[in-house]
Design an enzyme around this catalytic site. Structure first.
Site, short mmCIF file in Angstrom:
data_model
loop_
_atom_site.label_atom_id
_atom_site.label_comp_id
_atom_site.label_asym_id
_atom_site.label_seq_id
_atom_site.Cartn_x
_atom_site.Cartn_y
_atom_site.Cartn_z
N HIS A 1 0.82 -1.22 0.00
CA HIS A 1 0.00 0.00 0.00
C HIS A 1 0.86 1.27 0.00
O HIS A 1 2.06 1.25 0.30
CB HIS A 1 -0.90 0.00 1.23
CG HIS A 1 -0.12 -0.01 2.52
ND1 HIS A 1 0.47 1.11 3.05
CD2 HIS A 1 0.19 -1.03 3.35
CE1 HIS A 1 1.10 0.80 4.16
NE2 HIS A 1 0.95 -0.51 4.38
N GLU A 53 -1.52 -7.10 7.48
CA GLU A 53 -0.20 -7.09 8.08
C GLU A 53 -0.21 -7.94 9.35
O GLU A 53 -1.28 -8.30 9.87
CB GLU A 53 0.21 -5.64 8.39
CG GLU A 53 1.62 -5.46 8.93
CD GLU A 53 2.70 -5.99 8.02
OE1 GLU A 53 2.88 -7.23 7.99
OE2 GLU A 53 3.39 -5.18 7.36
#
Length: 211
Positions: A10, A83
């Protein structure tokens, strides 16, 4: 050619800029992160992806949206692409982590795959769920198809290590991914091949691998 999977990190967030461990805290892209997403999306669109899958955290979803707008594909969400859940470490800088949890920090820096980061997940657990997401995405692809999986820096590296058979205790030998850069895996005769890592532009195709 064969089926390929891009693992795309990202764009930047304010916590990235401040050096804070985000983990699964749902932090938005900052202005630079949104610009990075637009610029990287224009390059990845040239690869004509067949499938877009994103972590369900906002910073990943908003990054993927920039590509979806260009290629006209629906974005699938997959929590497995999140994550590492970092427990008490989330929101802390590395200096704060080193000061408050020196033994855990030393083990983490040393690449211990079974250490539960901040009381959260281990690298082994993250690697397994990312590899499962890669495997499921690949099964949806046509021959020579391409999937773009938008994920996070640590998660992407662990998924790559698991896919190519790299021992997880050597994880720290693999360089990190810059915000909005990507790595590409290609199916080979004997498993996955890492053909790009921390890329930000489209490379010239490799015509011959040696010589």
């Amino acid at each position: 050619m064969s089926r390929r999977v891009v693992l795309w990190r990202h764009g930047r967030t304010e916590w990235n800029a401040a050096g804070r461990f985000q983990g699964q805290t749902d932090v938005d892209l900052d202005d630079l992160g949104r610009q990075q997403a637009r610029e990287a999306a224009a390059r990845l669109a040239a690869l004509a992806p067949n499938l877009l899958i994103s972590s369900d955290l906002r910073r990943a979803q908003d990054t993927t949206a920039a590509l979806a707008e260009l290629v006209g594909l629906e974005v699938r969400l997959d929590q497995r692409l999140r994550e590492t859940y970092a427990g008490e470490w989330q929101g802390c800088t590395t200096a704060e982590i080193a000061a408050r949890w020196p033994d855990e920090y030393k083990g983490w820096r040393g690449g211990d795959p079974l250490l539960r980061v901040g009381g959260g997940e281990s690298r082994q657990e993250v690697a397994e769920r990312i590899l499962a997401a890669i495997t499921d995405a690949t099964a949806r692809l046509p021959e020579n198809g391409l999937a773009v999986l938008t994920t996070h820096g640590g998660a992407a590296r662990l998924g790559i290590a698991a896919a190519i058979g790299m021992p997880l205790h050597r994880f720290t030998n693999m360089g990190g991914l810059s915000n909005c850069s990507w790595s590409m895996l290609r199916e080979g005769d004997d498993g996955w091949i890492l053909v790009e890592h921390n890329a930000g532009t489209l490379p010239t195709p490799v015509v011959i691998e040696e010589g």
